[in-house]
Design a protein around this motif. Structure first.
Motif, PDB file in Angstrom:
ATOM      1  N   PHE A  63       0.943  -1.295   0.040  1.00  0.00           N
ATOM      2  CA  PHE A  63       0.077  -0.098  -0.004  1.00  0.00           C
ATOM      3  C   PHE A  63       0.889   1.299   0.007  1.00  0.00           C
ATOM      4  CE2 PHE A  63      -2.629   3.197   2.231  1.00  0.00           C
ATOM      5  CZ  PHE A  63      -3.709   3.046   1.286  1.00  0.00           C
ATOM      6  N   GLY A  64       1.951   1.166   0.787  1.00  0.00           N
ATOM      7  CA  GLY A  64       2.764   2.265   0.857  1.00  0.00           C
ATOM      8  C   GLY A  64       3.589   2.553  -0.303  1.00  0.00           C
ATOM      9  N   MET A  65       3.906   1.492  -1.112  1.00  0.00           N
ATOM     10  CA  MET A  65       4.674   1.493  -2.277  1.00  0.00           C
ATOM     11  C   MET A  65       3.591   2.249  -3.433  1.00  0.00           C
ATOM     12  SD  MET A  65       6.476  -2.168  -2.469  1.00  0.00           S
ATOM     13  CE  MET A  65       7.337  -2.032  -4.149  1.00  0.00           C
ATOM     14  N   ILE A  66       2.455   1.857  -3.372  1.00  0.00           N
ATOM     15  CA  ILE A  66       1.577   2.478  -4.383  1.00  0.00           C
ATOM     16  C   ILE A  66       1.139   3.909  -4.053  1.00  0.00           C
ATOM     17  CG2 ILE A  66      -1.035   2.181  -4.882  1.00  0.00           C
ATOM     18  CD1 ILE A  66      -1.102  -0.817  -4.323  1.00  0.00           C
ATOM     19  N   LEU A  67       1.183   4.229  -2.823  1.00  0.00           N
ATOM     20  CA  LEU A  67       0.905   5.588  -2.520  1.00  0.00           C
ATOM     21  C   LEU A  67       2.248   6.502  -2.692  1.00  0.00           C
ATOM     22  CD1 LEU A  67      -0.956   5.973   0.978  1.00  0.00           C
ATOM     23  CD2 LEU A  67      -1.747   6.656  -1.316  1.00  0.00           C
ATOM     24  N   THR A  68       3.211   5.790  -2.839  1.00  0.00           N
ATOM     25  CA  THR A  68       4.508   6.507  -3.384  1.00  0.00           C
ATOM     26  C   THR A  68       4.612   6.811  -4.870  1.00  0.00           C
ATOM     27  OG1 THR A  68       5.652   5.667  -1.556  1.00  0.00           O
ATOM     28  CG2 THR A  68       7.210   6.563  -3.069  1.00  0.00           C
ATOM     29  N   ALA A  69       4.504   5.467  -5.532  1.00  0.00           N
ATOM     30  CA  ALA A  69       4.460   5.469  -7.088  1.00  0.00           C
ATOM     31  C   ALA A  69       3.482   6.152  -7.607  1.00  0.00           C
ATOM     32  CB  ALA A  69       4.810   4.059  -7.476  1.00  0.00           C
ATOM     33  N   GLY A  70       2.127   5.913  -7.171  1.00  0.00           N
ATOM     34  CA  GLY A  70       0.971   6.440  -7.940  1.00  0.00           C
ATOM     35  C   GLY A  70       0.968   8.145  -7.878  1.00  0.00           C
ATOM     36  N   PRO A  71       1.264   8.719  -6.943  1.00  0.00           N
ATOM     37  CA  PRO A  71       1.194  10.169  -7.068  1.00  0.00           C
ATOM     38  C   PRO A  71       2.478  10.728  -7.961  1.00  0.00           C
ATOM     39  CG  PRO A  71       0.808   9.637  -4.801  1.00  0.00           C
ATOM     40  CD  PRO A  71       1.144   8.373  -5.331  1.00  0.00           C
ATOM     41  N   MET A  72       3.535   9.962  -7.731  1.00  0.00           N
ATOM     42  CA  MET A  72       4.640  10.483  -8.718  1.00  0.00           C
ATOM     43  C   MET A  72       4.387  10.097 -10.109  1.00  0.00           C
ATOM     44  SD  MET A  72       8.013   9.183  -6.490  1.00  0.00           S
ATOM     45  CE  MET A  72       9.287   9.715  -7.441  1.00  0.00           C
ATOM     46  N   LEU A  73       3.867   9.057 -10.453  1.00  0.00           N
ATOM     47  CA  LEU A  73       3.439   8.616 -12.033  1.00  0.00           C
ATOM     48  C   LEU A  73       2.367   9.536 -12.296  1.00  0.00           C
ATOM     49  CD1 LEU A  73       3.622   5.021 -11.760  1.00  0.00           C
ATOM     50  CD2 LEU A  73       5.164   6.558 -12.954  1.00  0.00           C
ATOM     51  N   LEU A  74       1.196  10.178 -11.537  1.00  0.00           N
ATOM     52  CA  LEU A  74       0.417  10.974 -11.930  1.00  0.00           C
ATOM     53  C   LEU A  74       1.026  12.268 -12.060  1.00  0.00           C
ATOM     54  CD1 LEU A  74      -2.730  10.979 -12.095  1.00  0.00           C
ATOM     55  CD2 LEU A  74      -2.915  11.751  -9.795  1.00  0.00           C
ATOM     56  N   GLY A  75       1.679  12.766 -11.313  1.00  0.00           N
ATOM     57  CA  GLY A  75       2.464  13.977 -11.488  1.00  0.00           C
ATOM     58  C   GLY A  75       3.362  13.963 -12.647  1.00  0.00           C
ATOM     59  N   TYR A  76       3.943  12.978 -12.886  1.00  0.00           N
ATOM     60  CA  TYR A  76       4.641  13.049 -14.039  1.00  0.00           C
ATOM     61  C   TYR A  76       3.785  13.014 -15.470  1.00  0.00           C
ATOM     62  CZ  TYR A  76       7.856  10.155 -17.479  1.00  0.00           C
ATOM     63  OH  TYR A  76       8.499  10.133 -18.492  1.00  0.00           O
ATOM     64  N   GLY A  77       2.808  12.255 -15.467  1.00  0.00           N
ATOM     65  CA  GLY A  77       1.997  12.364 -16.779  1.00  0.00           C
ATOM     66  C   GLY A  77       1.316  13.757 -16.873  1.00  0.00           C
ATOM     67  N   ILE A  78       0.789  14.428 -15.640  1.00  0.00           N
ATOM     68  CA  ILE A  78       0.255  15.579 -15.681  1.00  0.00           C
ATOM     69  C   ILE A  78       1.338  16.873 -16.258  1.00  0.00           C
ATOM     70  CG2 ILE A  78      -0.631  17.471 -14.746  1.00  0.00           C
ATOM     71  CD1 ILE A  78      -2.021  15.328 -12.741  1.00  0.00           C
ATOM     72  N   ALA A  79       2.521  16.611 -15.600  1.00  0.00           N
ATOM     73  CA  ALA A  79       3.731  17.503 -16.077  1.00  0.00           C
ATOM     74  C   ALA A  79       4.076  17.288 -17.457  1.00  0.00           C
ATOM     75  CB  ALA A  79       4.638  17.608 -15.264  1.00  0.00           C
ATOM     76  N   TRP A  80       4.093  15.884 -17.872  1.00  0.00           N
ATOM     77  CA  TRP A  80       4.420  15.800 -19.594  1.00  0.00           C
ATOM     78  C   TRP A  80       3.513  16.279 -20.321  1.00  0.00           C
ATOM     79  CZ3 TRP A  80       2.081  12.961 -23.385  1.00  0.00           C
ATOM     80  CH2 TRP A  80       2.814  12.728 -24.468  1.00  0.00           C
ATOM     81  N   GLY A  81       2.136  16.246 -20.041  1.00  0.00           N
ATOM     82  CA  GLY A  81       1.063  16.751 -20.637  1.00  0.00           C
ATOM     83  C   GLY A  81       1.255  18.426 -20.802  1.00  0.00           C
ATOM     84  N   ILE A  82       1.432  19.000 -19.709  1.00  0.00           N
ATOM     85  CA  ILE A  82       1.835  20.598 -19.608  1.00  0.00           C
ATOM     86  C   ILE A  82       2.846  20.997 -20.519  1.00  0.00           C
ATOM     87  CG2 ILE A  82       2.355  22.481 -17.957  1.00  0.00           C
ATOM     88  CD1 ILE A  82       0.904  20.972 -15.582  1.00  0.00           C
ATOM     89  N   TRP A  83       4.039  20.427 -20.396  1.00  0.00           N
ATOM     90  CA  TRP A  83       5.342  20.517 -21.187  1.00  0.00           C
ATOM     91  C   TRP A  83       4.832  20.772 -22.789  1.00  0.00           C
ATOM     92  CZ3 TRP A  83       8.436  19.589 -25.095  1.00  0.00           C
ATOM     93  CH2 TRP A  83       9.738  20.240 -25.274  1.00  0.00           C
ATOM     94  N   TRP A  84       4.087  19.485 -23.178  1.00  0.00           N
ATOM     95  CA  TRP A  84       3.883  19.699 -24.609  1.00  0.00           C
ATOM     96  C   TRP A  84       2.726  20.612 -25.108  1.00  0.00           C
ATOM     97  CZ3 TRP A  84       6.709  18.404 -28.191  1.00  0.00           C
ATOM     98  CH2 TRP A  84       7.789  17.236 -28.089  1.00  0.00           C
ATOM     99  N   LEU A  85       1.914  20.923 -24.077  1.00  0.00           N
ATOM    100  CA  LEU A  85       0.875  21.936 -24.245  1.00  0.00           C
ATOM    101  C   LEU A  85       1.653  23.487 -24.430  1.00  0.00           C
ATOM    102  CD1 LEU A  85      -2.099  21.006 -22.165  1.00  0.00           C
ATOM    103  CD2 LEU A  85      -2.079  21.151 -24.547  1.00  0.00           C
ATOM    104  N   ARG A  86       2.526  23.497 -23.628  1.00  0.00           N
ATOM    105  CA  ARG A  86       3.353  24.872 -23.521  1.00  0.00           C
ATOM    106  C   ARG A  86       4.101  24.965 -24.634  1.00  0.00           C
ATOM    107  NH1 ARG A  86       5.748  25.450 -17.747  1.00  0.00           N
ATOM    108  NH2 ARG A  86       6.943  26.907 -18.864  1.00  0.00           N
TER     109      ARG A  86
END
Lengths: 62, 152
Positions: B127-150
């Motif tokens: 559960f701890g691993m999911i809570l660590t990797a999950g937000p990081m991957l989500l943040g990564y995906g969002i930031a990647w989208g933002i980079w290309w939008l910009r």
């Protein structure tokens, strides 16, 4: 950084995809450079200059 | 800026899944042989070993194809991913850290309540691993989208 990429590309009648292919990059990268949203690395800038047979400073201005 | 033979992200992903599937089949076959012919009767340890082997195969294959994919993409694509990992991954890690602080301060009460609320029945470590990797991957995906939008 400002650049004349769009004008130069038009002069050679190249599409973004054509230029991307010559530079071995994605079309999105060419678009990002053209719209001045992304500054290419020095090796890529040299490659661009090579495609248009110009000096880097003839294409890019600070 | 040297790029190698083009390999798409989905291409790399399918190769990773394909090799992992083959590896899983090989490990499964080996487990079956050990149980049927080798006289090994401890099913749990066989499955645990098979799982570990499978995991190792997946890590190696994923590593190889990740490197090959990275070498094949151009500099803007690399920059987008690096930027996304730095900003998105860091922001995700900050959120994960908040979870861990709250869980630690409350001596695991909030963690158990959250696991129960989400209907999660696995171990606390996972559960701890999911809570660590999950937000990081989500943040990564969002930031990647933002980079290309910009950079459109």
């Amino acid at each position: 950084m400002k650049n004349r990429l769009k004008v130069l590309r038009a002069e050679l009648n190249l599409s973004q995809a054509d230029l991307a292919q010559k530079l071995d990059v994605s079309r999105q990268t060419v678009n990002a450079i053209e719209t001045e949203k992304y500054d290419p690395s020095l090796p890529l800038a040299f490659k661009i200059a090579d495609v248009f047979a110009l000096k880097i400073e003839d294409i890019f201005q600070p | 800026m040297t790029t190698k033979k083009k390999i798409s992200f989905t291409g790399a992903l399918f190769r990773i899944l394909g090799f992992s599937l083959l590896g899983g089949m090989a490990v499964g076959a080996l487990s079956a042989v050990l149980m049927l012919e080798g006289g090994v009767t401890d099913r749990t340890s066989i499955l645990a070993t098979a799982g570990a082997l499978m995991g190792a195969v997946m890590i190696v294959v994923a590593g190889v194809y990740s490197i090959r994919w990275w070498q094949s993409v151009d500099e803007a694509v690399r920059h987008a991913h690096a930027w996304a990992w730095y900003w998105g991954g860091s922001a995700g890690l900050a959120i994960s850290t908040l979870f861990f602080i709250v869980f630690t301060v409350t001596d695991g009460v909030v963690a158990r309540a959250l696991m129960q609320k989400l209907g999660y029945e696995g171990g606390a470590v996972e559960f701890g691993m999911i809570l660590t990797a999950g937000p990081m991957l989500l943040g990564y995906g969002i930031a990647w989208g933002i980079w290309w939008l910009r950079h459109r």
